[in-house]
Design a protein around this motif. Sequence first.
Motif, PDB file in Angstrom:
ATOM      1  N   ILE A   5       0.834  -1.209   0.000  1.00  0.00           N
ATOM      2  CA  ILE A   5       0.000   0.000   0.000  1.00  0.00           C
ATOM      3  C   ILE A   5       0.861   1.249   0.000  1.00  0.00           C
ATOM      4  O   ILE A   5       0.622   2.187  -0.771  1.00  0.00           O
ATOM      5  CB  ILE A   5      -0.945   0.007   1.220  1.00  0.00           C
ATOM      6  N   PHE A   6       1.882   1.271   0.850  1.00  0.00           N
ATOM      7  CA  PHE A   6       2.646   2.502   1.059  1.00  0.00           C
ATOM      8  C   PHE A   6       3.982   2.553   0.324  1.00  0.00           C
ATOM      9  O   PHE A   6       4.678   3.558   0.405  1.00  0.00           O
ATOM     10  CB  PHE A   6       2.889   2.709   2.558  1.00  0.00           C
ATOM     11  N   GLU A   7       4.337   1.484  -0.393  1.00  0.00           N
ATOM     12  CA  GLU A   7       5.617   1.523  -1.099  1.00  0.00           C
ATOM     13  C   GLU A   7       5.549   2.377  -2.360  1.00  0.00           C
ATOM     14  O   GLU A   7       6.574   2.664  -2.982  1.00  0.00           O
ATOM     15  CB  GLU A   7       6.062   0.108  -1.450  1.00  0.00           C
ATOM     16  N   LYS A   8       4.350   2.802  -2.734  1.00  0.00           N
ATOM     17  CA  LYS A   8       4.172   3.693  -3.867  1.00  0.00           C
ATOM     18  C   LYS A   8       3.370   4.921  -3.449  1.00  0.00           C
ATOM     19  O   LYS A   8       2.649   4.893  -2.459  1.00  0.00           O
ATOM     20  CB  LYS A   8       3.459   2.963  -5.012  1.00  0.00           C
ATOM     21  N   THR A   9       3.519   5.985  -4.223  1.00  0.00           N
ATOM     22  CA  THR A   9       2.771   7.203  -3.951  1.00  0.00           C
ATOM     23  C   THR A   9       1.413   7.127  -4.631  1.00  0.00           C
ATOM     24  O   THR A   9       1.323   7.138  -5.865  1.00  0.00           O
ATOM     25  CB  THR A   9       3.535   8.441  -4.462  1.00  0.00           C
ATOM     26  N   LYS A  10       0.367   7.040  -3.815  1.00  0.00           N
ATOM     27  CA  LYS A  10      -0.986   6.953  -4.343  1.00  0.00           C
ATOM     28  C   LYS A  10      -1.885   7.944  -3.593  1.00  0.00           C
ATOM     29  O   LYS A  10      -1.682   8.186  -2.400  1.00  0.00           O
ATOM     30  CB  LYS A  10      -1.540   5.534  -4.174  1.00  0.00           C
ATOM     31  N   PRO A  11      -2.894   8.488  -4.272  1.00  0.00           N
ATOM     32  CA  PRO A  11      -3.841   9.391  -3.587  1.00  0.00           C
ATOM     33  C   PRO A  11      -4.543   8.722  -2.414  1.00  0.00           C
ATOM     34  O   PRO A  11      -4.841   9.377  -1.411  1.00  0.00           O
ATOM     35  CB  PRO A  11      -4.835   9.753  -4.703  1.00  0.00           C
ATOM     36  N   VAL A  12      -4.784   7.411  -2.534  1.00  0.00           N
ATOM     37  CA  VAL A  12      -5.481   6.707  -1.460  1.00  0.00           C
ATOM     38  C   VAL A  12      -4.663   6.717  -0.174  1.00  0.00           C
ATOM     39  O   VAL A  12      -5.231   6.695   0.936  1.00  0.00           O
ATOM     40  CB  VAL A  12      -5.812   5.258  -1.885  1.00  0.00           C
ATOM     41  N   ILE A  15      -5.480   9.861   1.612  1.00  0.00           N
ATOM     42  CA  ILE A  15      -6.838   9.781   2.170  1.00  0.00           C
ATOM     43  C   ILE A  15      -6.842   8.974   3.455  1.00  0.00           C
ATOM     44  O   ILE A  15      -7.428   9.376   4.469  1.00  0.00           O
ATOM     45  CB  ILE A  15      -7.802   9.166   1.138  1.00  0.00           C
ATOM     46  N   ILE A  16      -6.171   7.828   3.429  1.00  0.00           N
ATOM     47  CA  ILE A  16      -6.119   6.960   4.617  1.00  0.00           C
ATOM     48  C   ILE A  16      -5.489   7.689   5.799  1.00  0.00           C
ATOM     49  O   ILE A  16      -6.031   7.700   6.916  1.00  0.00           O
ATOM     50  CB  ILE A  16      -5.328   5.675   4.306  1.00  0.00           C
ATOM     51  N   LEU A  17      -4.344   8.319   5.559  1.00  0.00           N
ATOM     52  CA  LEU A  17      -3.602   8.954   6.646  1.00  0.00           C
ATOM     53  C   LEU A  17      -4.291  10.231   7.135  1.00  0.00           C
ATOM     54  O   LEU A  17      -4.306  10.508   8.338  1.00  0.00           O
ATOM     55  CB  LEU A  17      -2.178   9.264   6.187  1.00  0.00           C
ATOM     56  N   LEU A  18      -4.865  11.002   6.229  1.00  0.00           N
ATOM     57  CA  LEU A  18      -5.542  12.232   6.636  1.00  0.00           C
ATOM     58  C   LEU A  18      -6.797  11.925   7.438  1.00  0.00           C
ATOM     59  O   LEU A  18      -7.095  12.605   8.434  1.00  0.00           O
ATOM     60  CB  LEU A  18      -5.889  13.080   5.413  1.00  0.00           C
ATOM     61  N   VAL A  19      -7.537  10.910   7.025  1.00  0.00           N
ATOM     62  CA  VAL A  19      -8.737  10.504   7.782  1.00  0.00           C
ATOM     63  C   VAL A  19      -8.325  10.002   9.160  1.00  0.00           C
ATOM     64  O   VAL A  19      -8.948  10.336  10.177  1.00  0.00           O
ATOM     65  CB  VAL A  19      -9.525   9.425   7.021  1.00  0.00           C
ATOM     66  N   SER A  73       5.395   6.225   0.127  1.00  0.00           N
ATOM     67  CA  SER A  73       4.612   7.026   1.067  1.00  0.00           C
ATOM     68  C   SER A  73       4.992   6.745   2.513  1.00  0.00           C
ATOM     69  O   SER A  73       4.228   7.046   3.434  1.00  0.00           O
ATOM     70  CB  SER A  73       3.106   6.758   0.864  1.00  0.00           C
ATOM     71  N   PHE A  74       6.165   6.159   2.717  1.00  0.00           N
ATOM     72  CA  PHE A  74       6.589   5.833   4.074  1.00  0.00           C
ATOM     73  C   PHE A  74       6.778   7.093   4.930  1.00  0.00           C
ATOM     74  O   PHE A  74       6.552   7.070   6.139  1.00  0.00           O
ATOM     75  CB  PHE A  74       7.893   5.029   4.041  1.00  0.00           C
ATOM     76  N   ALA A  75       7.229   8.185   4.301  1.00  0.00           N
ATOM     77  CA  ALA A  75       7.490   9.416   5.063  1.00  0.00           C
ATOM     78  C   ALA A  75       6.224   9.939   5.727  1.00  0.00           C
ATOM     79  O   ALA A  75       6.211  10.238   6.921  1.00  0.00           O
ATOM     80  CB  ALA A  75       8.100  10.482   4.148  1.00  0.00           C
ATOM     81  N   ILE A  76       5.141  10.057   4.962  1.00  0.00           N
ATOM     82  CA  ILE A  76       3.899  10.583   5.550  1.00  0.00           C
ATOM     83  C   ILE A  76       3.275   9.561   6.496  1.00  0.00           C
ATOM     84  O   ILE A  76       2.567   9.935   7.445  1.00  0.00           O
ATOM     85  CB  ILE A  76       2.900  11.000   4.453  1.00  0.00           C
ATOM     86  N   LEU A  77       3.523   8.269   6.252  1.00  0.00           N
ATOM     87  CA  LEU A  77       3.025   7.239   7.170  1.00  0.00           C
ATOM     88  C   LEU A  77       3.647   7.409   8.550  1.00  0.00           C
ATOM     89  O   LEU A  77       2.942   7.456   9.564  1.00  0.00           O
ATOM     90  CB  LEU A  77       3.337   5.847   6.617  1.00  0.00           C
ATOM     91  N   PHE A  78       4.962   7.534   8.597  1.00  0.00           N
ATOM     92  CA  PHE A  78       5.633   7.639   9.898  1.00  0.00           C
ATOM     93  C   PHE A  78       5.473   9.028  10.510  1.00  0.00           C
ATOM     94  O   PHE A  78       5.509   9.163  11.735  1.00  0.00           O
ATOM     95  CB  PHE A  78       7.106   7.261   9.759  1.00  0.00           C
ATOM     96  N   PHE A  79       5.298  10.044   9.682  1.00  0.00           N
ATOM     97  CA  PHE A  79       4.984  11.371  10.227  1.00  0.00           C
ATOM     98  C   PHE A  79       3.670  11.313  10.991  1.00  0.00           C
ATOM     99  O   PHE A  79       3.534  11.904  12.066  1.00  0.00           O
ATOM    100  CB  PHE A  79       4.897  12.389   9.093  1.00  0.00           C
ATOM    101  N   THR A  80       2.706  10.582  10.461  1.00  0.00           N
ATOM    102  CA  THR A  80       1.413  10.410  11.136  1.00  0.00           C
ATOM    103  C   THR A  80       1.548   9.534  12.379  1.00  0.00           C
ATOM    104  O   THR A  80       0.970   9.823  13.429  1.00  0.00           O
ATOM    105  CB  THR A  80       0.389   9.780  10.172  1.00  0.00           C
TER     106      THR A  80
END
Length: 309
Positions: A5-12, A15-19, A73-80
């Motif tokens: 899910i997070f190894e690529k940059t996707k709009p979803v 959405i997941i992290l912001l929600v 997308s690991f950066a925004i995942l761990f930032f969250t």
Amino acid sequence: MITSIFEKTKPVNFIILLVFLFLFYWSVQFYLLDFALDDIEIVPSLGILSLLLFSVFIVDFVVKRNKLTRTNSFAILFFTLLFVVFPETLIDNKAIFTSFFLLLAMRRLLSIKSLKNIKLKIFDAGLWICISSIFYEWALLYLLLVFAAIFIYEPKNIRNWLVIISVGFCFFMILYGILVLLDKPSFIQNHYDFAIDYDAILPLKWWSSLKMSLFAIVNMGLAFSTFINLNKAGMGKVIVMRLIAFSFVIGLVVNVLVTSDNNNAVMITFFPSVVFIVNYLESIKKPKILELVLIASIVVPIIVFVTKL
């Protein structure tokens, strides 16, 4: 599954992290702090939450634009996830504002490596840092990061050093003018007193905060690992990583100086921490181990948070 899910940059992913961050913010307010609906000012809280959510986009932009990590997308995942580790930072609105403006400063500062419009980028970075100091006066220490960038990229041009003076003058004049209009001219003298609570920075008290201490130690280890793996990388990335490491050290110092019994200012160290974490994850060659690390990184903080409720 998480890796896919997070190894690529996707709009979803956004959405997941912001929600999740949206729901987590209100969970902290209502459950961890036990606030009633009448205790919360909805409009200001929504404004602060919007700033927090926008910070996720800035982190992703800075990481991608400067190629601090691979395309994932690991950066925004761990930032969250760091907010789950340190939920108390969501209590402090000043920390959110300070972190936001420091992210804007870092965005301009790291772009100096292109050697284009250096003076403008120095001015912008210095101005954002000065604005962040309105909330935490010790945030002015991040100006050392600007001096470091000038020293690294173009130290012989004296006008680059003079830009910092112009930034300080412009910021002071604008701030003073606004304060006069608000009839609060004493704010500057009262706010920028740079008082140090020596009881708060005694080693015994600092190390009594186990979570903060582990956070600092783990990130230092990750930074060391990152620099070892960068031996084959270009000198340009090594220099950028040095600036990021320096920003983390400054963040720790500021965090100590502005806090006493809490660590709400730790949010200002999240960005460099995320860079180190993701670079370490990208060095893991076995997919199964990477998947286990990601699962543990998500599940453990959530379990610890739930136990606090």
